[in-house]
Design an enzyme around this catalytic site. Structure first.
Site, mmCIF file in Angstrom:
data_model
loop_
_atom_site.group_PDB
_atom_site.id
_atom_site.type_symbol
_atom_site.label_atom_id
_atom_site.label_comp_id
_atom_site.label_asym_id
_atom_site.label_seq_id
_atom_site.Cartn_x
_atom_site.Cartn_y
_atom_site.Cartn_z
ATOM 1 N N LYS A 1 0.934 -1.198 -0.054
ATOM 2 C CA LYS A 1 0.017 -0.009 0.148
ATOM 3 C C LYS A 1 0.862 1.296 -0.081
ATOM 4 O O LYS A 1 0.759 2.149 -0.763
ATOM 5 C CB LYS A 1 -0.853 0.111 1.174
ATOM 6 C CG LYS A 1 -1.938 -1.272 1.414
ATOM 7 C CD LYS A 1 -2.631 -0.930 2.284
ATOM 8 C CE LYS A 1 -2.228 -1.096 3.863
ATOM 9 N NZ LYS A 1 -1.614 -2.302 4.203
ATOM 10 N N ARG B 1 -10.328 1.010 7.469
ATOM 11 C CA ARG B 1 -9.591 -0.235 8.226
ATOM 12 C C ARG B 1 -11.102 -1.200 8.518
ATOM 13 O O ARG B 1 -10.818 -2.277 8.943
ATOM 14 C CB ARG B 1 -8.757 -0.260 9.323
ATOM 15 C CG ARG B 1 -7.390 -0.422 8.417
ATOM 16 C CD ARG B 1 -6.660 -0.476 9.690
ATOM 17 N NE ARG B 1 -5.087 -1.190 9.286
ATOM 18 C CZ ARG B 1 -4.099 -0.570 8.873
ATOM 19 N NH1 ARG B 1 -4.195 0.661 8.552
ATOM 20 N NH2 ARG B 1 -3.057 -0.799 8.801
ATOM 21 N N ARG C 1 11.610 -5.755 5.884
ATOM 22 C CA ARG C 1 10.996 -4.302 5.655
ATOM 23 C C ARG C 1 11.978 -3.458 6.706
ATOM 24 O O ARG C 1 11.855 -3.752 7.810
ATOM 25 C CB ARG C 1 9.608 -4.296 5.956
ATOM 26 C CG ARG C 1 9.199 -2.892 5.801
ATOM 27 C CD ARG C 1 8.020 -2.843 5.175
ATOM 28 N NE ARG C 1 6.839 -2.931 6.506
ATOM 29 C CZ ARG C 1 5.415 -2.933 6.260
ATOM 30 N NH1 ARG C 1 5.096 -2.269 5.050
ATOM 31 N NH2 ARG C 1 4.539 -2.949 7.301
ATOM 32 N N ARG D 1 10.038 -1.651 12.147
ATOM 33 C CA ARG D 1 8.900 -0.930 12.787
ATOM 34 C C ARG D 1 8.691 -1.685 14.314
ATOM 35 O O ARG D 1 8.974 -2.712 14.404
ATOM 36 C CB ARG D 1 7.754 -1.101 12.027
ATOM 37 C CG ARG D 1 7.500 0.117 10.924
ATOM 38 C CD ARG D 1 6.592 -0.076 9.917
ATOM 39 N NE ARG D 1 5.011 -0.469 10.624
ATOM 40 C CZ ARG D 1 4.103 -0.504 9.914
ATOM 41 N NH1 ARG D 1 4.211 -0.091 8.696
ATOM 42 N NH2 ARG D 1 2.969 -0.697 10.334
ATOM 43 N N ARG E 1 -2.102 -8.040 13.754
ATOM 44 C CA ARG E 1 -2.646 -7.255 12.770
ATOM 45 C C ARG E 1 -3.160 -8.026 11.558
ATOM 46 O O ARG E 1 -4.296 -7.464 11.030
ATOM 47 C CB ARG E 1 -1.210 -6.387 12.385
ATOM 48 C CG ARG E 1 -0.860 -5.213 12.985
ATOM 49 C CD ARG E 1 0.324 -4.803 12.953
ATOM 50 N NE ARG E 1 0.300 -4.283 11.562
ATOM 51 C CZ ARG E 1 1.565 -3.929 10.924
ATOM 52 N NH1 ARG E 1 2.706 -4.533 11.593
ATOM 53 N NH2 ARG E 1 1.828 -3.335 9.596
HETATM 54 P P1 AMP Z 1 0.052 1.013 8.966
HETATM 55 O O1 AMP Z 1 1.271 1.611 8.836
HETATM 56 O O2 AMP Z 1 -1.078 1.178 7.975
HETATM 57 O O3 AMP Z 1 0.584 -0.629 8.832
HETATM 58 O O4 AMP Z 1 -0.802 1.029 10.303
HETATM 59 C C1 AMP Z 1 0.199 0.850 11.484
HETATM 60 C C2 AMP Z 1 -0.705 0.779 12.553
HETATM 61 O O5 AMP Z 1 -1.562 2.014 12.828
HETATM 62 C C3 AMP Z 1 -2.052 -0.249 12.674
HETATM 63 O O6 AMP Z 1 -1.461 -1.492 12.920
HETATM 64 C C4 AMP Z 1 -3.078 0.341 13.502
HETATM 65 O O7 AMP Z 1 -2.394 0.246 14.931
HETATM 66 C C5 AMP Z 1 -2.855 1.946 13.251
HETATM 67 N N1 AMP Z 1 -3.820 2.463 12.225
HETATM 68 C C6 AMP Z 1 -3.548 2.916 10.934
HETATM 69 N N2 AMP Z 1 -4.568 3.046 10.152
HETATM 70 C C7 AMP Z 1 -5.503 2.745 11.131
HETATM 71 C C8 AMP Z 1 -6.936 3.096 11.014
HETATM 72 N N3 AMP Z 1 -7.344 3.390 9.856
HETATM 73 N N4 AMP Z 1 -7.691 2.713 12.311
HETATM 74 C C9 AMP Z 1 -7.208 2.355 13.144
HETATM 75 N N5 AMP Z 1 -5.861 2.187 13.555
HETATM 76 C C10 AMP Z 1 -5.182 2.299 12.186
#
Ligand code: AMP
Length: 216
Positions: free
Chosen positions: A13, A86, A125, A160, A171
């Protein structure tokens, strides 16, 4: 053009959002990065967010949506939502808000990858702690020019916090349970496109561009 890019972790993404931004100038609204930036500020809000993210849990919908709304209002041309919505509640809040401001989502692109690929991608990553650019220790196109250093801003690359095995598992469970059902939601709205995202970033980008060109 307003685009949603969704899919499991490490489906590409962020990489595709960056490529679309570079080529077409759409604003990226990447919720993971927005949240990580808030954490970096060390605010009370940042601490609350960290307690959710670090364990692989989602942050509360209302809190997330306040941040997203502000970004959508600030977006000049089109925008790319990377990581939002999400779950169904977020999708409904988004739709209502976009209706109010007379905007719409043109396409929701789902990046499909197998669990094996996810694990392999996560194992290599690395991200820039300053500008959030994504890199990979093994994927040719994503290897940094100088090991451990961001090509774009020269800052250090790190793993991360939420990519430890327990958080990854959590996740993936959240994704299956809450995010995958959104495919049906956007299918019913006739804006869903599912892409096989197993290939290289350039290969996946070519598929995304084909979709976008058919819409314009
Ligand atoms: P990502 O970088 O998109 O994998 O997001 C990392 C983390 O941020 C996720 O595992 C969630 O804890 C939080 N997060 C990101 N987007 C959302 C969302 N739309 N709603 C709730 N938590 C989010």
């Amino acid at each position: 053009m307003n685009i949603i890019i969704f899919g499991p972790q490490a489906s590409g993404k962020g990489t595709i959002a960056n490529k679309l931004h570079g080529k077409y100038g759409y604003s990226i609204i990447g919720t993971g990065n927005l949240l990580r930036n808030e954490i970096k500020k060390g605010t009370k809000l940042g601490k609350t967010i960290a307690s959710c993210i670090d364990n692989g849990n989602l942050v509360p919908d209302e809190l997330m949506f306040e941040i997203v709304k502000k970004e959508i209002k600030n977006a000049r041309s089109g925008f790319i939502l990377d990581g939002f919505p999400r779950n169904m509640k977020q999708a409904e809040m988004l739709e209502e808000f976009l209706d109010d401001i007379k905007k719409k989502i043109d396409v929701a692109i789902y990046l499909n990858v197998s669990n094996e690929t996810i694990m392999e991608r996560l194992s290599g990553r690395i991200v820039c702690e300053n500008c959030n650019e994504n890199y990979h220790t093994k994927t040719k196109e994503l290897i940094p020019k100088t090991p451990g250093i961001c090509d774009k801003c020269g800052k250090a690359l790190t793993r991360r916090v939420d990519e430890n095995p327990e958080a990854v598992k959590t996740r993936l469970e959240w994704h299956k349970e809450q995010t995958e059902p959104l495919r049906e939601y956007y299918e019913e709205k006739n804006i869903l496109k599912i892409i096989d995202s197993e290939g290289s970033p350039d290969e996946v980008m070519a598929k995304v561009e084909k979709i976008i060109k058919n819409i314009v």
